[in-house]
Design a protein around this motif. Structure first.
Motif, PDB file in Angstrom:
ATOM      1  N   VAL A  83       7.776   5.644  -8.869  1.00 54.27           N
ATOM      2  CA  VAL A  83       6.039   4.874  -8.275  1.00 54.27           C
ATOM      3  C   VAL A  83       5.401   6.477  -7.365  1.00 54.27           C
ATOM      4  CG1 VAL A  83       5.098   3.150  -7.239  1.00 54.27           C
ATOM      5  CG2 VAL A  83       7.465   2.594  -8.624  1.00 54.27           C
ATOM      6  N   ASP A  84       4.688   6.346  -7.421  1.00 61.61           N
ATOM      7  CA  ASP A  84       3.366   7.726  -7.361  1.00 61.61           C
ATOM      8  C   ASP A  84       2.179   6.660  -5.707  1.00 61.61           C
ATOM      9  OD1 ASP A  84       2.682   9.845  -6.508  1.00 61.61           O
ATOM     10  OD2 ASP A  84       2.685  10.752  -8.113  1.00 61.61           O
ATOM     11  N   GLY A  85       3.047   6.645  -4.787  1.00 55.67           N
ATOM     12  CA  GLY A  85       1.489   5.659  -3.372  1.00 55.67           C
ATOM     13  C   GLY A  85       0.170   4.830  -4.576  1.00 55.67           C
ATOM     14  N   LEU A  92      -0.130   0.030 -13.772  1.00 49.04           N
ATOM     15  CA  LEU A  92       0.602   0.851 -12.899  1.00 49.04           C
ATOM     16  C   LEU A  92       0.540   2.249 -14.647  1.00 49.04           C
ATOM     17  CD1 LEU A  92       4.053   0.399 -11.054  1.00 49.04           C
ATOM     18  CD2 LEU A  92       1.644   1.694 -10.682  1.00 49.04           C
ATOM     19  N   ASP A  93       0.555   3.904 -14.880  1.00 48.40           N
ATOM     20  CA  ASP A  93       0.689   4.610 -15.461  1.00 48.40           C
ATOM     21  C   ASP A  93       0.986   5.370 -15.121  1.00 48.40           C
ATOM     22  OD1 ASP A  93       0.902   6.144 -18.320  1.00 48.40           O
ATOM     23  OD2 ASP A  93      -0.999   6.753 -17.269  1.00 48.40           O
ATOM     24  N   ALA A  94       2.550   5.158 -15.152  1.00 47.12           N
ATOM     25  CA  ALA A  94       3.676   7.487 -14.379  1.00 47.12           C
ATOM     26  C   ALA A  94       3.368   7.044 -12.982  1.00 47.12           C
ATOM     27  CB  ALA A  94       3.233   8.265 -15.424  1.00 47.12           C
ATOM     28  N   GLY A  95       3.829   5.565 -12.392  1.00 47.70           N
ATOM     29  CA  GLY A  95       3.826   5.690 -10.958  1.00 47.70           C
ATOM     30  C   GLY A  95       2.553   5.002 -10.340  1.00 47.70           C
ATOM     31  N   ARG A  96       1.766   5.556 -11.308  1.00 42.24           N
ATOM     32  CA  ARG A  96      -0.002   5.524 -10.344  1.00 42.24           C
ATOM     33  C   ARG A  96      -0.713   4.310 -10.801  1.00 42.24           C
ATOM     34  NH1 ARG A  96      -1.718  11.655  -9.346  1.00 42.24           N
ATOM     35  NH2 ARG A  96       0.237  12.130  -8.730  1.00 42.24           N
ATOM     36  N   MET A  97      -1.294   3.596  -9.811  1.00 40.44           N
ATOM     37  CA  MET A  97      -2.285   2.097 -10.351  1.00 40.44           C
ATOM     38  C   MET A  97      -3.918   3.263 -10.962  1.00 40.44           C
ATOM     39  SD  MET A  97      -1.263  -0.565  -9.969  1.00 40.44           S
ATOM     40  CE  MET A  97      -0.555  -1.163  -8.914  1.00 40.44           C
ATOM     41  N   SER A 128       1.102  -1.227   0.129  1.00 42.83           N
ATOM     42  CA  SER A 128       0.125   0.182  -0.030  1.00 42.83           C
ATOM     43  C   SER A 128       0.949   0.952   0.127  1.00 42.83           C
ATOM     44  CB  SER A 128      -0.806  -0.140   0.786  1.00 42.83           C
ATOM     45  OG  SER A 128      -0.843  -1.162   2.046  1.00 42.83           O
ATOM     46  N   GLY A 129      -0.016   1.927  -0.709  1.00 44.36           N
ATOM     47  CA  GLY A 129       1.147   3.947  -0.627  1.00 44.36           C
ATOM     48  C   GLY A 129       2.129   3.410  -1.200  1.00 44.36           C
TER      49      GLY A 129
END
Ligand SMILES: Nc1ncnc2c1ncn2[C@@H]1O[C@H](COP(=O)(O)OP(=O)(O)OP(=O)(O)O)[C@@H](O)[C@H]1O
Length: 268
Positions: free
Chosen positions: A22-24, A230-235, A10-11
């Motif tokens: 990776v962003d959260g 994932l795309d650009a670090g976000r799910m 998580s997060g």
């Protein structure tokens, strides 16, 4: 060694200087399931896998297995807790044969395993017996992965597709609860790619949590129960493969990142 709850991430945030790789992001990989982690090139899949495997410390976020927080530990600690990973670029090296390298991986696992027992002598006996069994275990794993013919070849001299399967065999020798594979189909001929699909389904049927990171959609469509994107670090999406492939956000993400993965995603 099935895990009762599985992997919960998580997060997670990872930064490389000014780049947020990776962003959260979070995901789950439950037991008895093949879970896919997909996304265009550079989406952050390998970085997230590194965090899960204990190879990279995140700026934020947690990695839990069966409710236990493993975030602070390193790679060896993860293996001891049952998380085994094959990497995108495996490189068997040294003078060991394929069989010896898998046997060595099994032996390391026996030594690292906690042997609960009534007495020191009992624990020692169990460890000795387990070490003696590692040769047989290596035979079985090599047959299962489909590379028994290469058992006596030097691990550093096998073709790249076989080297990938040696890395998988070594990961399986650790008797993992969670098997983490990074782009396992890359470079495999069709026959081996199909066999790998069957093997991953079989491992899940035995209770393993299998987590596969893959850029391309095509290989994971038939094998995964659920996909995280994932795309650009976000799910950006989670769900069954057919739903994920139809998701506009997923199609937009692949459209913005041309490549073989995009072709498969957009042709559906
Ligand atoms: N060691 C590093 N130093 C700086 N930036 C990095 C590093 N590793 C990864 N990155 C950057 O982080 C982002 C995510 O990379 P990552 O390799 O995790 O993506 P990926 O989804 O696995 O891509 P691919 O499918 O191409 O392997 C990219 O922008 C990449 O350039």
């Amino acid at each position: 060694m099935p895990s009762p709850e599985g992997l919960l991430v998580s997060g997670v945030t990872v930064r490389f200087g000014g780049v947020t790789a990776v962003d959260g992001a979070g995901l789950t990989a439950p037991p008895a399931t093949v879970t896919g982690l997909i996304g265009p090139d550079g989406a952050g899949k390998t970085t997230l896998c590194d965090v899960i495997a204990g190879l990279r410390r995140p700026c934020a976020g947690t990695v839990r297995l069966d409710g236990e927080d493993l975030t602070g530990g390193g790679a060896r600690d993860r293996v001891r807790h049952g998380i085994a990973r094959t990497s995108q670029r495996p490189g068997p090296s040294g003078a060991l044969t394929v069989h010896e390298s898998v046997r060595a991986a099994a032996g390391r696992h026996v030594k690292a395993r906690r042997h609960a027992g009534a007495s020191w002598a009992e624990r020692w006996r169990r460890r000795r017996d387990a070490l003696r069994d590692t040769g047989r275990q290596a035979d079985e794993i090599l047959a299962r992965v489909g590379i028994a013919d290469y058992a006596e070849r030097r691990a550093s001299s096998v073709p790249p597709d076989v080297a990938r399967l040696v890395a998988l065999a070594q990961a399986l020798a650790a008797e993992p609860a969670v098997l983490l594979l990074d782009e396992p189909w890359t470079g495999l001929p069709v026959r081996r790619a199909r066999a790998l699909e069957v093997l991953l389904r079989d491992l899940a049927a035995e209770g393993l949590a299998v987590l596969v990171a893959e850029s391309e959609l095509e290989p994971v469509m038939g094998v995964c129960d659920v996909l995280h994107v994932l795309d650009a670090g976000r799910m950006i999406a989670t769900g069954p493969p057919v739903e994920v492939r139809a998701d506009r956000r997923v199609r937009d993400a692949y459209r913005a990142s041309p490549g073989p993965g995009a072709d498969a995603a957009l042709s559906a």
